[in-house]
Design a protein around this motif. Structure first.
Motif, PDB file in Angstrom:
ATOM      1  N   ALA A  54      37.421  22.951  55.071  1.00 61.96           N
ATOM      2  CA  ALA A  54      38.627  23.435  55.750  1.00 61.96           C
ATOM      3  C   ALA A  54      38.361  24.778  56.414  1.00 61.96           C
ATOM      4  CB  ALA A  54      39.782  23.567  54.754  1.00 61.96           C
ATOM      5  N   SER A  55      38.983  24.964  57.561  1.00 63.19           N
ATOM      6  CA  SER A  55      38.853  26.225  58.281  1.00 63.19           C
ATOM      7  C   SER A  55      39.677  27.308  57.573  1.00 63.19           C
ATOM      8  CB  SER A  55      39.360  26.062  59.713  1.00 63.19           C
ATOM      9  OG  SER A  55      40.771  25.888  59.711  1.00 63.19           O
ATOM     10  N   ILE A  56      39.481  28.532  58.004  1.00 64.38           N
ATOM     11  CA  ILE A  56      40.242  29.651  57.448  1.00 64.38           C
ATOM     12  C   ILE A  56      41.734  29.399  57.629  1.00 64.38           C
ATOM     13  CG2 ILE A  56      40.835  32.090  57.788  1.00 64.38           C
ATOM     14  CD1 ILE A  56      37.856  32.602  58.331  1.00 64.38           C
ATOM     15  N   GLU A  57      42.125  28.986  58.819  1.00 62.25           N
ATOM     16  CA  GLU A  57      43.540  28.750  59.105  1.00 62.25           C
ATOM     17  C   GLU A  57      44.103  27.622  58.253  1.00 62.25           C
ATOM     18  OE1 GLU A  57      41.174  29.456  61.426  1.00 62.25           O
ATOM     19  OE2 GLU A  57      41.998  31.458  61.767  1.00 62.25           O
ATOM     20  N   GLU A  58      43.326  26.549  58.077  1.00 60.93           N
ATOM     21  CA  GLU A  58      43.772  25.431  57.232  1.00 60.93           C
ATOM     22  C   GLU A  58      43.927  25.880  55.781  1.00 60.93           C
ATOM     23  OE1 GLU A  58      41.826  21.604  59.571  1.00 60.93           O
ATOM     24  OE2 GLU A  58      40.551  22.812  58.249  1.00 60.93           O
ATOM     25  N   LEU A  59      42.979  26.671  55.313  1.00 64.88           N
ATOM     26  CA  LEU A  59      43.079  27.193  53.944  1.00 64.88           C
ATOM     27  C   LEU A  59      44.301  28.086  53.783  1.00 64.88           C
ATOM     28  CD1 LEU A  59      39.333  27.949  53.158  1.00 64.88           C
ATOM     29  CD2 LEU A  59      40.817  26.375  51.890  1.00 64.88           C
ATOM     30  N   MET A  60      44.518  28.976  54.746  1.00 63.07           N
ATOM     31  CA  MET A  60      45.680  29.866  54.667  1.00 63.07           C
ATOM     32  C   MET A  60      46.976  29.067  54.662  1.00 63.07           C
ATOM     33  SD  MET A  60      44.841  33.030  57.167  1.00 63.07           S
ATOM     34  CE  MET A  60      43.633  34.270  56.804  1.00 63.07           C
ATOM     35  N   GLU A 106      35.654  34.096  50.776  1.00 62.52           N
ATOM     36  CA  GLU A 106      34.256  34.016  51.207  1.00 62.52           C
ATOM     37  C   GLU A 106      34.172  33.857  52.735  1.00 62.52           C
ATOM     38  OE1 GLU A 106      31.127  30.402  50.917  1.00 62.52           O
ATOM     39  OE2 GLU A 106      31.867  31.111  48.978  1.00 62.52           O
ATOM     40  N   LEU A 107      34.988  32.972  53.286  1.00 65.37           N
ATOM     41  CA  LEU A 107      34.989  32.765  54.735  1.00 65.37           C
ATOM     42  C   LEU A 107      35.489  34.001  55.478  1.00 65.37           C
ATOM     43  CD1 LEU A 107      36.358  29.096  54.923  1.00 65.37           C
ATOM     44  CD2 LEU A 107      34.003  29.862  55.335  1.00 65.37           C
ATOM     45  N   LEU A 108      36.522  34.633  54.945  1.00 68.33           N
ATOM     46  CA  LEU A 108      37.042  35.847  55.574  1.00 68.33           C
ATOM     47  C   LEU A 108      36.003  36.971  55.553  1.00 68.33           C
ATOM     48  CD1 LEU A 108      40.704  35.874  54.187  1.00 68.33           C
ATOM     49  CD2 LEU A 108      40.002  35.480  56.566  1.00 68.33           C
ATOM     50  N   GLU A 109      35.264  37.064  54.453  1.00 69.26           N
ATOM     51  CA  GLU A 109      34.235  38.096  54.348  1.00 69.26           C
ATOM     52  C   GLU A 109      33.135  37.856  55.378  1.00 69.26           C
ATOM     53  OE1 GLU A 109      31.187  40.093  51.097  1.00 69.26           O
ATOM     54  OE2 GLU A 109      32.563  38.529  50.455  1.00 69.26           O
ATOM     55  N   LYS A 110      32.733  36.605  55.565  1.00 64.57           N
ATOM     56  CA  LYS A 110      31.705  36.287  56.564  1.00 64.57           C
ATOM     57  C   LYS A 110      32.136  36.715  57.956  1.00 64.57           C
ATOM     58  CE  LYS A 110      29.439  32.368  54.385  1.00 64.57           C
ATOM     59  NZ  LYS A 110      29.243  30.910  54.401  1.00 64.57           N
ATOM     60  N   GLU A 111      33.425  36.624  58.229  1.00 63.36           N
ATOM     61  CA  GLU A 111      33.943  36.994  59.547  1.00 63.36           C
ATOM     62  C   GLU A 111      34.438  38.448  59.597  1.00 63.36           C
ATOM     63  OE1 GLU A 111      36.608  34.276  61.399  1.00 63.36           O
ATOM     64  OE2 GLU A 111      35.312  32.555  61.003  1.00 63.36           O
ATOM     65  N   LYS A 112      34.237  39.159  58.490  1.00 61.95           N
ATOM     66  CA  LYS A 112      34.625  40.579  58.403  1.00 61.95           C
ATOM     67  C   LYS A 112      36.109  40.798  58.727  1.00 61.95           C
ATOM     68  CE  LYS A 112      30.020  42.390  59.518  1.00 61.95           C
ATOM     69  NZ  LYS A 112      29.197  41.608  58.836  1.00 61.95           N
ATOM     70  N   ARG A 113      36.938  39.946  58.190  1.00 64.70           N
ATOM     71  CA  ARG A 113      38.391  40.046  58.387  1.00 64.70           C
ATOM     72  C   ARG A 113      38.981  40.760  57.169  1.00 64.70           C
ATOM     73  NH1 ARG A 113      39.707  34.038  60.826  1.00 64.70           N
ATOM     74  NH2 ARG A 113      41.859  34.722  60.578  1.00 64.70           N
ATOM     75  N   TRP A 114      38.721  42.063  57.104  1.00 63.93           N
ATOM     76  CA  TRP A 114      39.008  42.862  55.916  1.00 63.93           C
ATOM     77  C   TRP A 114      40.499  42.934  55.592  1.00 63.93           C
ATOM     78  CZ3 TRP A 114      34.501  42.446  54.238  1.00 63.93           C
ATOM     79  CH2 TRP A 114      33.385  42.687  55.022  1.00 63.93           C
ATOM     80  N   GLN A 115      41.339  43.077  56.575  1.00 64.92           N
ATOM     81  CA  GLN A 115      42.779  43.169  56.322  1.00 64.92           C
ATOM     82  C   GLN A 115      43.300  41.892  55.658  1.00 64.92           C
ATOM     83  OE1 GLN A 115      44.713  45.888  56.645  1.00 64.92           O
ATOM     84  NE2 GLN A 115      46.356  44.707  55.740  1.00 64.92           N
TER      85      GLN A 115
END
Length: 172
Positions: free
Chosen positions: A112-118, A157-166
């Motif tokens: 699942a993508s980040i958006e799908e997970l969210m 994990e996916l957010l960290e790979k994309e450096k989406r810190w917020q």
């Protein structure tokens, strides 16, 4: 369509209108059946799960009554029969058109993508069936908590790979 929420609250809607199952035992039975949709359950097993301190005869009578309440409530909203019953078995029809928040959470794929997970994780409004204390609920609650934590770990994990810190802070 029948929409059922079991995470954080017990709520049923049919075509966006609330559906109220008046008996707590019937709510619990309905939740059990929908969580195991498509599975045939023997009546005596259900009687043992929901009324363990009652004789088999009384448990079967309680089961018949609670099933009657569920059917009556659902029939007042929809012409569809969501339950399959016979003298031996009871089941929620997996093919019946419905949406269940628990299923949406469980069905989030590993890819699942980040958006799908969210989107899927945002359905988790709290523990499964708060205020219900049957043994089967406690076991399923624990199982779902593990699934939720695994999905959150994957999202972070996916957010960290994309450096989406917020967003990491928001989901941590």
């Amino acid at each position: 369509m029948l929409e059922i929420s079991l995470l954080g609250k017990f709520a049923i809607k049919y075509n966006d209108k609330p559906v109220t199952i008046s008996s707590r035992a019937a709510q619990s039975l309905f939740a059990y059946l929908i969580l195991t949709a498509g599975t045939l359950h023997r009546r005596e097993k259900l009687g043992g799960i929901f009324w363990p301190d009652s004789s088999e005869e009384k448990a079967r009578a309680y089961l018949r009554h609670e099933l009657w309440l569920i059917r009556k409530t659902l029939a007042s909203k929809s012409k569809l029969d969501y339950l399959t019953t016979d003298d031996i078995h009871i089941s929620f029809k997996a093919s019946a058109e419905h949406w269940l928040d628990v299923t949406a959470l469980k069905d989030l794929s590993e890819s699942a993508s980040i958006e799908e997970l969210m989107q899927g994780l945002s359905l988790f409004h709290g523990e499964l069936l708060p205020g219900f204390y049957e043994d089967w609920v406690a076991q399923e609650r624990e199982h779902l908590q593990i699934i939720y934590e695994q999905k959150i770990a994957r999202l972070l994990e996916l957010l960290e790979k994309e450096k989406r810190w917020q967003e990491i802070l928001e989901w941590s």
